[in-house]
Design a protein around this motif. Structure first.
Motif, PDB file in Angstrom:
ATOM      1  N   MET A  70       0.827  -1.200   0.000  1.00  0.00           N
ATOM      2  CA  MET A  70       0.000   0.000   0.000  1.00  0.00           C
ATOM      3  C   MET A  70       0.862   1.252   0.000  1.00  0.00           C
ATOM      4  SD  MET A  70      -2.990  -1.035   2.719  1.00  0.00           S
ATOM      5  CE  MET A  70      -3.591   0.650   2.757  1.00  0.00           C
ATOM      6  N   ALA A  71       1.883   1.259   0.879  1.00  0.00           N
ATOM      7  CA  ALA A  71       2.743   2.432   1.009  1.00  0.00           C
ATOM      8  C   ALA A  71       3.547   2.665  -0.258  1.00  0.00           C
ATOM      9  CB  ALA A  71       3.677   2.253   2.200  1.00  0.00           C
ATOM     10  N   GLY A  72       4.135   1.596  -0.803  1.00  0.00           N
ATOM     11  CA  GLY A  72       4.965   1.727  -1.993  1.00  0.00           C
ATOM     12  C   GLY A  72       4.184   2.170  -3.207  1.00  0.00           C
ATOM     13  N   SER A  73       2.977   1.632  -3.390  1.00  0.00           N
ATOM     14  CA  SER A  73       2.175   1.993  -4.558  1.00  0.00           C
ATOM     15  C   SER A  73       1.731   3.446  -4.497  1.00  0.00           C
ATOM     16  CB  SER A  73       0.959   1.061  -4.682  1.00  0.00           C
ATOM     17  OG  SER A  73       0.153   1.127  -3.519  1.00  0.00           O
ATOM     18  N   PHE A  74       1.366   3.926  -3.308  1.00  0.00           N
ATOM     19  CA  PHE A  74       0.906   5.316  -3.239  1.00  0.00           C
ATOM     20  C   PHE A  74       2.063   6.297  -3.317  1.00  0.00           C
ATOM     21  CE2 PHE A  74      -1.113   9.125  -1.479  1.00  0.00           C
ATOM     22  CZ  PHE A  74      -2.260   9.145  -2.245  1.00  0.00           C
ATOM     23  N   ALA A  75       3.207   5.921  -2.741  1.00  0.00           N
ATOM     24  CA  ALA A  75       4.386   6.775  -2.877  1.00  0.00           C
ATOM     25  C   ALA A  75       4.825   6.834  -4.335  1.00  0.00           C
ATOM     26  CB  ALA A  75       5.518   6.241  -2.003  1.00  0.00           C
ATOM     27  N   GLY A  76       4.745   5.707  -5.027  1.00  0.00           N
ATOM     28  CA  GLY A  76       5.054   5.694  -6.459  1.00  0.00           C
ATOM     29  C   GLY A  76       4.087   6.548  -7.246  1.00  0.00           C
ATOM     30  N   TYR A  77       2.819   6.532  -6.848  1.00  0.00           N
ATOM     31  CA  TYR A  77       1.805   7.371  -7.490  1.00  0.00           C
ATOM     32  C   TYR A  77       2.161   8.847  -7.347  1.00  0.00           C
ATOM     33  CZ  TYR A  77      -2.812   9.489  -8.304  1.00  0.00           C
ATOM     34  OH  TYR A  77      -3.858  10.273  -8.768  1.00  0.00           O
ATOM     35  N   ALA A  78       2.592   9.230  -6.151  1.00  0.00           N
ATOM     36  CA  ALA A  78       2.981  10.625  -5.927  1.00  0.00           C
ATOM     37  C   ALA A  78       4.190  10.995  -6.772  1.00  0.00           C
ATOM     38  CB  ALA A  78       3.295  10.848  -4.448  1.00  0.00           C
ATOM     39  N   LEU A  79       5.137  10.069  -6.898  1.00  0.00           N
ATOM     40  CA  LEU A  79       6.332  10.326  -7.707  1.00  0.00           C
ATOM     41  C   LEU A  79       5.974  10.504  -9.174  1.00  0.00           C
ATOM     42  CD1 LEU A  79       9.426  10.526  -7.920  1.00  0.00           C
ATOM     43  CD2 LEU A  79       9.456   8.026  -8.203  1.00  0.00           C
ATOM     44  N   VAL A  80       5.109   9.643  -9.679  1.00  0.00           N
ATOM     45  CA  VAL A  80       4.667   9.753 -11.078  1.00  0.00           C
ATOM     46  C   VAL A  80       3.955  11.080 -11.315  1.00  0.00           C
ATOM     47  CG1 VAL A  80       3.085   8.799 -12.807  1.00  0.00           C
ATOM     48  CG2 VAL A  80       4.539   7.265 -11.474  1.00  0.00           C
ATOM     49  N   LYS A  81       3.136  11.500 -10.351  1.00  0.00           N
ATOM     50  CA  LYS A  81       2.402  12.759 -10.501  1.00  0.00           C
ATOM     51  C   LYS A  81       3.340  13.964 -10.532  1.00  0.00           C
ATOM     52  CE  LYS A  81      -1.556  12.948 -10.564  1.00  0.00           C
ATOM     53  NZ  LYS A  81      -2.543  12.818 -11.657  1.00  0.00           N
ATOM     54  N   LYS A  82       4.535  13.804  -9.955  1.00  0.00           N
ATOM     55  CA  LYS A  82       5.517  14.884 -10.044  1.00  0.00           C
ATOM     56  C   LYS A  82       5.970  15.090 -11.485  1.00  0.00           C
ATOM     57  CE  LYS A  82       7.581  16.830  -7.218  1.00  0.00           C
ATOM     58  NZ  LYS A  82       7.405  18.201  -6.638  1.00  0.00           N
ATOM     59  N   LYS A  83       5.914  14.029 -12.289  1.00  0.00           N
ATOM     60  CA  LYS A  83       6.339  14.093 -13.685  1.00  0.00           C
ATOM     61  C   LYS A  83       5.200  14.466 -14.618  1.00  0.00           C
ATOM     62  CE  LYS A  83      10.461  12.630 -12.550  1.00  0.00           C
ATOM     63  NZ  LYS A  83      11.650  13.529 -12.633  1.00  0.00           N
ATOM     64  N   ALA A  84       3.991  14.536 -14.098  1.00  0.00           N
ATOM     65  CA  ALA A  84       2.825  14.820 -14.934  1.00  0.00           C
ATOM     66  C   ALA A  84       2.806  16.278 -15.371  1.00  0.00           C
ATOM     67  CB  ALA A  84       1.543  14.485 -14.170  1.00  0.00           C
ATOM     68  N   ARG A  85       2.310  16.516 -16.568  1.00  0.00           N
ATOM     69  CA  ARG A  85       2.301  17.878 -17.104  1.00  0.00           C
ATOM     70  C   ARG A  85       0.893  18.417 -17.352  1.00  0.00           C
ATOM     71  NH1 ARG A  85       6.156  17.839 -14.983  1.00  0.00           N
ATOM     72  NH2 ARG A  85       8.322  18.070 -15.703  1.00  0.00           N
ATOM     73  N   LEU A  86      -0.105  17.544 -17.392  1.00  0.00           N
ATOM     74  CA  LEU A  86      -1.468  18.034 -17.549  1.00  0.00           C
ATOM     75  C   LEU A  86      -1.950  18.628 -16.231  1.00  0.00           C
ATOM     76  CD1 LEU A  86      -3.182  15.134 -19.554  1.00  0.00           C
ATOM     77  CD2 LEU A  86      -2.268  17.281 -20.449  1.00  0.00           C
ATOM     78  N   ASP A  87      -2.945  19.507 -16.299  1.00  0.00           N
ATOM     79  CA  ASP A  87      -3.504  20.043 -15.063  1.00  0.00           C
ATOM     80  C   ASP A  87      -4.212  18.908 -14.319  1.00  0.00           C
ATOM     81  OD1 ASP A  87      -6.654  20.279 -15.428  1.00  0.00           O
ATOM     82  OD2 ASP A  87      -5.718  20.809 -17.341  1.00  0.00           O
TER      83      ASP A  87
END
Length: 293
Positions: free
Chosen positions: A162-179
């Motif tokens: 649970m922790a790893g998947s959500f932390a990974g989600y936050a990391l991916v969102k740092k790379k996101a460019r859409l609003d």
């Protein structure tokens, strides 16, 4: 602190407060299976995000429309948001396994571990730096999590997933460019097809609670999709504006509020281990927020 950073801080706090109070709402739907609840969250979150995306697209300028369409033509855009969708679905799946196998303590532990993973990824992957005092703050929180792990009495692989998947989600969102809203539309779009397949099989087999003559239940499932969308939108906005390490620490708000809801609203028993772990975690948060980078 810049205006963008202040907005990101507010969004992160708002997201975690909503997540922290979620048990009060979802407890009202405890008669419906967890997997069906998650499926309806995905479907109705998609519906609301689609409506918002369409309205915003029509009201936006031609330049904004062209830029959005160009982004949607890039493979990188779809790769980023597909990864985000996969990670959030994995997180929800681990959570479902925990709550349907009487491992609620491990589920709560996962939400406490997740911010530590955020801090670790921020330092290791993004090169964010922490002062000695803030490392000490992370250490205090880590002690609190360790105490909760001992209380659980087993290796918390569900919590780590649970922790790893959500932390990974936050990391991916740092790379996101859409609003945030357009990004959430893509994420729910990616998850929509498998979700609809599951619901079709569920209802074909005569199961499922939606549309069975209880309008209140139907409306609450729909509202659940909207409530799912709101904190994710806040979180996405925060991830693009403030350091991942700060996001990680602010995430302790959610599980702590859930702890308070469980202890004082639902009247669940509070063990000594839980209280000690809670004290260490919030001591770490206080030190982190009181010191400079």
């Amino acid at each position: 602190m810049s205006a963008s950073t202040r907005l990101g801080f507010f969004c992160a706090v708002a997201a975690n407060v909503i997540w922290g109070l979620f048990p009060i709402f979802w407890n009202l739907l405890r008669g419906t299976s967890a997997l069906e609840l998650v499926s309806h969250r995905i479907v109705w979150a998609f519906v609301f995000s689609m409506l918002i995306a369409v309205v915003r697209f029509r009201l936006s300028s031609r330049i904004v429309r062209v830029a959005l369409l160009e982004s949607l033509r890039r493979r990188q855009t779809w790769a980023i948001y597909s990864a985000a969708a996969f990670l959030i679905a994995l997180n929800w799946g681990a959570f479902l396994y925990a709550v349907t196998n009487e491992q609620v303590l491990l589920s709560a532990l996962g939400y406490y571990i997740s911010p530590l993973f955020n801090v670790l990824l921020g330092v290791v992957v993004l090169g964010e730096r922490l002062s000695v005092s803030r490392w000490g703050a992370v250490g205090l929180a880590g002690v609190g999590v360790s105490v909760m792990t001992v209380a659980a009495g087993q290796f918390p692989w569900v919590s780590l997933l649970m922790a790893g998947s959500f932390a990974g989600y936050a990391l991916v969102k740092k790379k996101a460019r859409l609003d945030p809203m357009n990004g959430l539309f893509l994420e729910t779009l990616v998850l929509l097809s498998p979700t609809l397949v599951y619901l079709a099989l569920l209802y074909q087999g005569g199961a499922g609670d939606f549309g069975r003559g209880d309008p209140m239940l139907d409306w609450m499932l729909i509202i659940g999709g909207f409530l799912t969308l709101v904190p994710l939108a806040f979180f996405s906005a925060a991830a693009q504006r403030i350091p991942l390490t700060l996001i990680g620490v602010l995430q302790f708000i959610g599980p702590t509020l859930q702890f308070m809801v469980g202890a004082f609203y639902f009247g669940e028993p509070m063990s000594t281990y839980t209280l000690v772990g809670f004290t260490f975690v919030w001591s770490g948060v206080a030190v982190f927020l009181a010191t400079r980078r």
